[in-house]
Design a protein around this motif. Structure first.
Motif, PDB file in Angstrom:
ATOM      1  N   TYR A 180     -10.441   3.236  -2.319  1.00  0.00           N
ATOM      2  CA  TYR A 180      -9.847   4.215  -2.795  1.00  0.00           C
ATOM      3  C   TYR A 180      -8.791   4.434  -2.456  1.00  0.00           C
ATOM      4  O   TYR A 180      -8.397   5.909  -2.561  1.00  0.00           O
ATOM      5  N   CYS A 239       0.541  -1.247   0.319  1.00  0.00           N
ATOM      6  CA  CYS A 239      -0.344  -0.097   0.167  1.00  0.00           C
ATOM      7  C   CYS A 239       1.134   1.255  -0.126  1.00  0.00           C
ATOM      8  O   CYS A 239       1.650   1.538   1.213  1.00  0.00           O
ATOM      9  N   GLU A 280     -10.723   3.704  -8.531  1.00  0.00           N
ATOM     10  CA  GLU A 280     -11.085   3.850  -9.390  1.00  0.00           C
ATOM     11  C   GLU A 280     -10.968   5.394  -9.477  1.00  0.00           C
ATOM     12  O   GLU A 280     -12.408   5.977  -9.026  1.00  0.00           O
ATOM     13  N   SER A 320      -2.995   3.335  -5.642  1.00  0.00           N
ATOM     14  CA  SER A 320      -3.080   2.464  -6.756  1.00  0.00           C
ATOM     15  C   SER A 320      -2.543   0.675  -6.621  1.00  0.00           C
ATOM     16  O   SER A 320      -3.317  -0.181  -7.098  1.00  0.00           O
ATOM     17  N   ASN A 321      -2.393   0.185  -5.598  1.00  0.00           N
ATOM     18  CA  ASN A 321      -1.960  -1.284  -4.735  1.00  0.00           C
ATOM     19  C   ASN A 321      -2.921  -1.560  -4.403  1.00  0.00           C
ATOM     20  O   ASN A 321      -2.751  -2.337  -4.083  1.00  0.00           O
ATOM     21  N   CYS A 322      -3.893  -0.854  -4.315  1.00  0.00           N
ATOM     22  CA  CYS A 322      -4.951  -1.530  -3.028  1.00  0.00           C
ATOM     23  C   CYS A 322      -5.895  -1.223  -3.587  1.00  0.00           C
ATOM     24  O   CYS A 322      -7.251  -1.993  -3.705  1.00  0.00           O
ATOM     25  N   GLY A 323      -5.869  -1.004  -5.258  1.00  0.00           N
ATOM     26  CA  GLY A 323      -7.107  -0.955  -6.583  1.00  0.00           C
ATOM     27  C   GLY A 323      -8.210   0.605  -6.243  1.00  0.00           C
ATOM     28  O   GLY A 323      -8.431   1.364  -4.602  1.00  0.00           O
TER      29      GLY A 323
END
Length: 481
Positions: A441, A422, A449, A444-447
């Motif tokens: 949100y 993270c 949008e 980028s490493n945790c997901g």
């Protein structure tokens, strides 16, 4: 008077923000205080309210002229007339007048360089002050991200006995920087208030590219289709100019901001951005400190910053209104080499130390090395400070250690980019803190949008008209330059 009543009377607020009341109470009790409060958390109030409760002047040492002027203007807009800024903008007569009536002012702002001028230093030392404030105190640290030798000398004006309390303010600081602040300011068992560094409303995105040109193409396309206001950080003045010109060609109101521009031009661009007449600023790290704009929605790093402290300072200029904001960190293989160059560019090399000591040994004036272009002003100032305190070999060793430290800082930023952990967790841990919860949100490493976080850009006729005018003017200036 109770602090709550004073807050209402002087500022019209019903409640303090987190940390403000504890900080002010300790100052009122005569204690030294180190306060680490994120951008937008009301650091200025921590000395402004005591300034109204104390009967003696408050001295605020501020590192940037634009920051100082912004703070002075804010106080004047609040109706405060007893405020003065001691800086290089003053004429000889204005400076003489200010020094003569210095004791009559409630708030005295001074740059570190001005503060150490003999006439100013003597006047300050003979006055009774209620509080001394070191604003943006990370600049004091020899390991910090704005190496300012004159800031290291602030302690020289402070009396060991019978001095007022000292307040050191910053948005971010590691344990090493905190230790340096306390040491150089000669603070006595200071009270610490360190706010959580995590800003939940700023969402972290990294994007990797195979070619540097692809980064610029992505920036232009992204900015063309998403809503600002925003700041694009890049490492060179020429690139800042080039990107801003490309944005103007796309009918996007933008301007470049860097230290190569005249002070008046920088001030004008900053005011345009604050007033909403510019959607985007394309800047080197010369932009941002003291810029109070609530609604910055995006910060884009075109190239990686040299330290995680820089990164946090710069993305912290987004989302000050508490609404969603996004920080984009762009990377292309090899960017770290340029970051290392930028980080160590102004550090004195062995040849600089040798030449400085050689001139001193032969009875010459070291200033000649600055005048004839053998070294930059920063190198000259660093050597002037350290060679007055250490031998040439000790200074060479110190500079080598500092360079190693700066390279290690670059590697930590590279780890943030390349590691799968993270991003938020990595940054928070760098400052010695821990995340208390996982958020939606996050990074980028945790997901993440992006469409949920960044709005589409709406183009107004007024903005297009203004942008076309700016673009035509810029082309005329380029042709005639």
């Amino acid at each position: 008077m109770k602090l709550q009543s004073a807050l209402k009377q002087y500022f019209g607020y019903d409640a303090f923000r987190p940390g403000q009341e504890e900080i002010i109470r300790n100052i009122m009790d005569g204690k030294d205080v180190v306060a680490i409060l994120p951008t937008g958390m009301g650091k200025s109030l921590c000395y402004q309210l005591p300034g109204y409760l104390f009967e003696k002047p408050v001295l605020i040492v501020s590192p940037l002229l634009s920051l100082m002027q912004d703070q002075v203007d804010q106080l004047k807009q609040m109706g405060e007339k007893r405020v003065v800024a001691l800086n290089s903008f003053l004429t000889v007569d204005q400076k003489r007048y200010a020094l003569h009536f210095l004791g009559e002012y409630r708030f005295i702002f001074a740059s570190p360089e001005m503060l150490l001028q003999p006439q100013v230093k003597a006047r300050i030392q003979e006055m009774e002050l209620s509080l001394i404030v070191a604003d943006e105190a990370h600049c004091i640290s020899q390991w910090g991200f704005d190496f300012r030798p004159d800031y290291l000398r602030i302690g020289e004006i402070l009396s060991e006995t019978n001095r007022p309390p000292i307040l050191a303010l910053s948005a971010t600081a590691t344990d090493t920087v905190l230790a340096d602040i306390q040491s150089y300011l000669k603070m006595k068992s200071p009270f610490h208030y360190v706010h959580a560094v995590n800003r939940e409303n700023i969402h972290l995105v990294k994007k990797l590219f195979s070619e540097r040109e692809e980064k610029i193409e992505w920036i232009i396309e992204h900015v063309k289709n998403t809503a600002g206001p925003g700041i694009i950080y890049t490492q060179s003045r020429s690139k800042a100019e080039a990107i801003s010109l490309q944005l103007l060609q796309q009918n996007i109101s933008a301007a470049a901001y860097h230290a190569g521009k005249e002070a008046q031009d920088r001030q004008f661009i900053q005011q345009q951005f604050l007033a909403g007449h510019l959607e985007w600023i394309v800047a080197t790290n010369a932009f941002g400190m003291g810029v109070h704009k609530e609604n910055v929605r995006q910060v884009i790093h075109e190239t990686m910053p040299a330290t995680l402290s820089n990164y946090m300072q710069e993305i912290g200029r987004a989302g000050r209104d508490g609404k969603k904001a996004v920080a984009f960190l762009l990377y292309c293989e090899g960017d770290e080499q340029f970051a290392k160059f930028i980080a160590s560019e102004d550090l004195p090399k062995n040849i600089h130390v040798d030449r400085f000591t050689e001139v001193m040994a032969t009875g010459g004036q070291p200033q000649s090395l600055l005048a004839n272009g053998e070294m930059s002003e920063v190198v000259f100032r660093v050597l002037s400070y350290w060679l007055a305190r250490e031998s040439a070999e000790e200074v060479k060793s110190r500079m080598m250690n500092l360079q190693i430290k700066k390279y290690e800082e670059v590697q930590l930023v590279l780890k943030l980019i390349k590691h799968s952990d993270c991003m938020r967790k990595q940054v928070v841990q760098y400052f010695g803190q821990q995340l208390t919860k996982q958020q939606e949100y996050c990074c980028s490493n945790c997901g993440i949008e992006i469409s949920e976080l960044v709005e589409e850009r709406e183009i107004s006729k007024t903005m297009i008209k203004m942008t076309n005018w700016q673009h035509r003017l810029k082309k005329i200036l380029l042709i005639n330059s």
